[in-house]
Design a protein around this motif. Structure first.
Motif, PDB file in Angstrom:
ATOM      1  N   GLN A  78       5.981   0.832  10.218  1.00 24.03           N
ATOM      2  CA  GLN A  78       5.496   0.718   8.753  1.00 24.03           C
ATOM      3  C   GLN A  78       5.490   1.763   7.963  1.00 24.03           C
ATOM      4  O   GLN A  78       6.394   2.218   7.449  1.00 24.03           O
ATOM      5  N   LEU A  79       4.748   2.351   8.325  1.00 22.43           N
ATOM      6  CA  LEU A  79       3.916   3.312   7.894  1.00 22.43           C
ATOM      7  C   LEU A  79       4.932   4.811   8.167  1.00 22.43           C
ATOM      8  O   LEU A  79       5.341   5.367   6.442  1.00 22.43           O
ATOM      9  N   GLN A  80       5.594   4.722   9.103  1.00 21.57           N
ATOM     10  CA  GLN A  80       6.901   5.997   8.865  1.00 21.57           C
ATOM     11  C   GLN A  80       7.903   5.267   7.814  1.00 21.57           C
ATOM     12  O   GLN A  80       8.367   5.864   7.289  1.00 21.57           O
ATOM     13  N   HIS A  81       8.472   4.378   7.769  1.00 25.45           N
ATOM     14  CA  HIS A  81       9.646   3.707   6.845  1.00 25.45           C
ATOM     15  C   HIS A  81       8.548   3.389   5.710  1.00 25.45           C
ATOM     16  O   HIS A  81       9.489   4.609   4.832  1.00 25.45           O
ATOM     17  N   ASP A  82       7.981   3.861   5.199  1.00 25.36           N
ATOM     18  CA  ASP A  82       7.304   3.883   3.576  1.00 25.36           C
ATOM     19  C   ASP A  82       7.319   4.859   3.426  1.00 25.36           C
ATOM     20  O   ASP A  82       7.114   5.547   1.533  1.00 25.36           O
ATOM     21  N   ARG A  83       6.666   6.310   4.519  1.00 24.86           N
ATOM     22  CA  ARG A  83       7.050   7.854   3.960  1.00 24.86           C
ATOM     23  C   ARG A  83       8.682   8.188   3.815  1.00 24.86           C
ATOM     24  O   ARG A  83       8.551   9.235   2.786  1.00 24.86           O
ATOM     25  N   ASP A  84       9.182   7.912   4.513  1.00 21.77           N
ATOM     26  CA  ASP A  84      10.628   8.061   4.423  1.00 21.77           C
ATOM     27  C   ASP A  84      10.888   7.641   3.525  1.00 21.77           C
ATOM     28  O   ASP A  84      12.069   8.214   2.753  1.00 21.77           O
ATOM     29  N   SER A  85      10.492   6.116   3.156  1.00 17.72           N
ATOM     30  CA  SER A  85      11.780   5.490   1.340  1.00 17.72           C
ATOM     31  C   SER A  85      11.444   5.877   0.442  1.00 17.72           C
ATOM     32  O   SER A  85      11.026   5.998  -0.595  1.00 17.72           O
ATOM     33  N   GLY A  86      10.207   6.904   0.899  1.00 17.09           N
ATOM     34  CA  GLY A  86       9.007   7.013  -0.776  1.00 17.09           C
ATOM     35  C   GLY A  86       7.969   6.136  -0.919  1.00 17.09           C
ATOM     36  O   GLY A  86       7.706   5.945  -2.656  1.00 17.09           O
ATOM     37  N   THR A  87       7.444   5.454  -0.214  1.00 25.17           N
ATOM     38  CA  THR A  87       7.993   3.575  -1.071  1.00 25.17           C
ATOM     39  C   THR A  87       5.703   4.442  -1.539  1.00 25.17           C
ATOM     40  O   THR A  87       5.279   4.277  -2.763  1.00 25.17           O
ATOM     41  N   TYR A  88       5.015   4.420  -0.461  1.00 21.58           N
ATOM     42  CA  TYR A  88       3.943   4.896  -0.601  1.00 21.58           C
ATOM     43  C   TYR A  88       3.446   5.788   0.320  1.00 21.58           C
ATOM     44  O   TYR A  88       4.199   6.074   1.562  1.00 21.58           O
ATOM     45  N   PRO A  89       2.722   7.245   0.101  1.00 26.55           N
ATOM     46  CA  PRO A  89       2.670   8.342   0.285  1.00 26.55           C
ATOM     47  C   PRO A  89       1.947   8.173   1.545  1.00 26.55           C
ATOM     48  O   PRO A  89       0.731   7.338   1.033  1.00 26.55           O
ATOM     49  N   VAL A  90       1.532   8.956   2.331  1.00 25.39           N
ATOM     50  CA  VAL A  90       0.214   8.617   3.760  1.00 25.39           C
ATOM     51  C   VAL A  90      -0.291   9.618   3.846  1.00 25.39           C
ATOM     52  O   VAL A  90       0.599  10.635   4.446  1.00 25.39           O
ATOM     53  N   PRO A  91      -1.676   9.469   3.445  1.00 29.88           N
ATOM     54  CA  PRO A  91      -2.198  11.434   3.576  1.00 29.88           C
ATOM     55  C   PRO A  91      -2.754  11.514   4.713  1.00 29.88           C
ATOM     56  O   PRO A  91      -3.733  12.966   4.865  1.00 29.88           O
ATOM     57  N   HIS A  92      -2.387  11.511   5.554  1.00 32.68           N
ATOM     58  CA  HIS A  92      -2.234  11.256   7.082  1.00 32.68           C
ATOM     59  C   HIS A  92      -0.794  11.540   8.021  1.00 32.68           C
ATOM     60  O   HIS A  92      -0.276  11.426   7.616  1.00 32.68           O
ATOM     61  N   ASP A  93      -1.652  12.719   8.859  1.00 28.90           N
ATOM     62  CA  ASP A  93       0.180  12.419   9.934  1.00 28.90           C
ATOM     63  C   ASP A  93       0.295  11.568  10.748  1.00 28.90           C
ATOM     64  O   ASP A  93      -1.227  10.541  11.117  1.00 28.90           O
ATOM     65  N   LEU A  94       1.181  10.598  10.849  1.00 24.86           N
ATOM     66  CA  LEU A  94       0.952   9.179  11.347  1.00 24.86           C
ATOM     67  C   LEU A  94       1.193   9.256  12.880  1.00 24.86           C
ATOM     68  O   LEU A  94       0.369   8.287  13.741  1.00 24.86           O
ATOM     69  N   ARG A  95       1.377  10.467  12.925  1.00 23.89           N
ATOM     70  CA  ARG A  95       0.536  10.901  15.144  1.00 23.89           C
ATOM     71  C   ARG A  95      -0.651  10.544  15.606  1.00 23.89           C
ATOM     72  O   ARG A  95      -0.969  10.133  16.837  1.00 23.89           O
ATOM     73  N   HIS A  96      -1.702  10.819  14.536  1.00 22.79           N
ATOM     74  CA  HIS A  96      -2.845  10.480  14.290  1.00 22.79           C
ATOM     75  C   HIS A  96      -3.822   9.462  14.011  1.00 22.79           C
ATOM     76  O   HIS A  96      -5.038   9.411  14.129  1.00 22.79           O
TER      77      HIS A  96
END
Length: 225
Positions: A78-96
């Motif tokens: 879900q977070l990857q989808h949000d990041r890719d779509s520009g919905t909500y920025p994620v201030p961390h590397d999703l792998r971590h």
């Protein structure tokens, strides 16, 4: 006094909690878990702090709140989808990011798993439910819980009245077996479990109160009930 002592003095645990085969759990996850998380899980068992903060647990009554269930990978997707779509920025590397808890409002608690081979150094982060805000605590889970439950630390996306009723831990009741017909909105699961499942599957659910019948029915069908 240790960190777990400070937490249990602040928030007394239940008399008993289920024991866990941690080597098997860690083998299934493919990673070593922080010692303080394992101490919390062994001391409190599955349940909720202040009827709001739910940590994922190996003995959770549903896969939606299990540390070995599908939610960690589902939330990362879900977070990857949000990041890719520009919905909500994620201030961390999703792998971590590894989700290990959820609130009654739908905020998720994550470990920031850096360095990957040093779980005692992992920090805590949380995201706002249905919003862009993130919060990060530069410390471990036990210290985070102690700071929040003592009022020393304020998480902006948590409700202002979190501690109004005092500090408590409520164990999750064990799953029971249905013995007959149940009302349409009845379920033996914690409502938070259904909320977590519903949000992971794209449903818009209320933060509080009774769950819509259609969502409860969908949850039951997904569990083949």
């Amino acid at each position: 006094m240790t960190s777990i002592d400070r937490l249990t003095n602040l928030c007394p645990p239940p008399p008993t909690a289920p024991s866990t085969d941690w080597p098997s759990i860690e083998q299934s996850l493919g990673m070593t878990l922080p010692t303080d998380y394992k101490q919390i899980a062994d001391t409190y068992g599955p349940g909720a702090f202040c009827s709001f903060i739910h940590l994922y647990h190996p003995h959770a009554t549903t896969p939606w709140t299990s540390i070995t269930g599908s939610m960690p990978s589902t939330i990362r997707t879900q977070l990857q989808h949000d990041r890719d779509s520009g919905t909500y920025p994620v201030p961390h590397d999703l792998r971590h990011l590894f989700v290990m808890g959820v609130t009654d409002n739908g905020e998720y608690l994550f470990w920031v798993t850096e360095p990957a081979n040093a779980p005692e150094k992992w920090t805590i982060t949380a995201n706002e439910a249905r919003g862009p805000q993130w919060y990060t605590y530069n410390g471990g889970l036990t210290d985070f819980l102690t700071a929040v439950l003592s009022g020393q630390e304020t998480v902006p996306c948590f409700p202002d009245g979190l501690l109004t009723q005092g500090v408590s831990f409520t164990p999750t009741p064990p799953t029971t077996i249905d013995t007959g017909p149940q009302p349409p909105t009845s379920t033996t699961a914690d409502t938070n479990d259904i909320r977590a499942w519903a949000r992971a599957n794209g449903y818009d659910v209320p933060d509080r109160g009774r769950m819509p019948v259609a969502i409860v029915d969908a949850w039951k069908k997904a569990r083949n009930q």
